[in-house]
Scaffold this active site. Structure first.
Site, PDB file in Angstrom:
ATOM      1  N   GLN A 135       0.836  -1.197   0.000  1.00  0.00           N
ATOM      2  CA  GLN A 135       0.000   0.000   0.000  1.00  0.00           C
ATOM      3  C   GLN A 135       0.873   1.249   0.000  1.00  0.00           C
ATOM      4  O   GLN A 135       1.207   1.791   1.046  1.00  0.00           O
ATOM      5  CB  GLN A 135      -0.948  -0.004   1.199  1.00  0.00           C
ATOM      6  CG  GLN A 135      -1.966   1.099   1.102  1.00  0.00           C
ATOM      7  CD  GLN A 135      -3.044   0.999   2.167  1.00  0.00           C
ATOM      8  OE1 GLN A 135      -3.112   0.057   2.932  1.00  0.00           O
ATOM      9  NE2 GLN A 135      -3.884   2.003   2.206  1.00  0.00           N
ATOM     10  N   PHE A 136       1.223   1.708  -1.192  1.00  0.00           N
ATOM     11  CA  PHE A 136       2.088   2.889  -1.307  1.00  0.00           C
ATOM     12  C   PHE A 136       1.417   4.135  -0.738  1.00  0.00           C
ATOM     13  O   PHE A 136       2.095   5.085  -0.352  1.00  0.00           O
ATOM     14  CB  PHE A 136       2.511   3.122  -2.759  1.00  0.00           C
ATOM     15  CG  PHE A 136       1.468   3.765  -3.625  1.00  0.00           C
ATOM     16  CD1 PHE A 136       1.447   5.141  -3.796  1.00  0.00           C
ATOM     17  CD2 PHE A 136       0.504   2.999  -4.274  1.00  0.00           C
ATOM     18  CE1 PHE A 136       0.492   5.739  -4.599  1.00  0.00           C
ATOM     19  CE2 PHE A 136      -0.448   3.583  -5.071  1.00  0.00           C
ATOM     20  CZ  PHE A 136      -0.466   4.958  -5.233  1.00  0.00           C
ATOM     21  N   THR A 137       0.088   4.141  -0.633  1.00  0.00           N
ATOM     22  CA  THR A 137      -0.609   5.325  -0.131  1.00  0.00           C
ATOM     23  C   THR A 137      -0.312   5.602   1.335  1.00  0.00           C
ATOM     24  O   THR A 137      -0.629   6.687   1.832  1.00  0.00           O
ATOM     25  CB  THR A 137      -2.133   5.220  -0.345  1.00  0.00           C
ATOM     26  OG1 THR A 137      -2.630   4.082   0.354  1.00  0.00           O
ATOM     27  CG2 THR A 137      -2.473   5.131  -1.827  1.00  0.00           C
TER      28      THR A 137
END
Length: 145
Positions: free
Chosen positions: A78-80
């Site tokens: 989850q790069f967010t």
């Protein structure tokens, strides 16, 4: 390296409407990789996740790890988690690691968690995933290494 660790009764990952991974009991771990994160940080984070005592013992105290209770881990990239909202309302993701480097650390973290004799299932790196989750508690812990 950042992780949101959630105690769950059930979690599933779908891509394009198809089930790709599911666990019935354990931890949902959402993993973000930042610029400059290293293999050493992945080792420290995997150790922390595997030994995090957030399951209740016979006295109702959070004193047991996912290993102790025989739970599984569903690891989702989850790069967010590296979204910076300090200026304005639109997240800036410039602190997230490039996908090719992040994928290596994500896969390495999954491998490290398996070394603790924990069943680890994964989402699909870089995919548009839909997560179905039944949280337990809820218990959510944010780790940053």
């Amino acid at each position: 390296m950042r992780a949101v660790v959630q105690r769950v009764k059930q979690t599933s990952v779908f891509v394009d409407g198809n089930l790709v991974s599911s666990i019935d009991f354990g931890l949902a771990v959402f993993l973000g990789i930042g610029i400059g994160d290293s293999l050493l940080q992945a080792e420290r984070l995997a150790y922390k996740i595997a030994n995090l005592r957030i399951f209740e013992d016979e006295r109702g105290k959070m004193n047991l790890s996912v290993k102790d209770v025989g739970g599984e881990i569903l690891l989702v990239s989850q790069f967010t988690l590296y979204g910076d909202c300090s200026h304005g309302n639109r997240p800036n993701f410039s602190y997230a690691e490039a996908p090719d480097k992040a994928r290596v650390l994500y896969e390495h973290c999954a491998k490290l968690l398996r070394r603790y004799d924990i069943t680890v299932k994964q989402g699909v790196f870089g995919a548009d995933m839909k997560i179905s989750q039944y949280n337990d508690g809820p218990v959510s812990i944010i780790l940053e290494i």
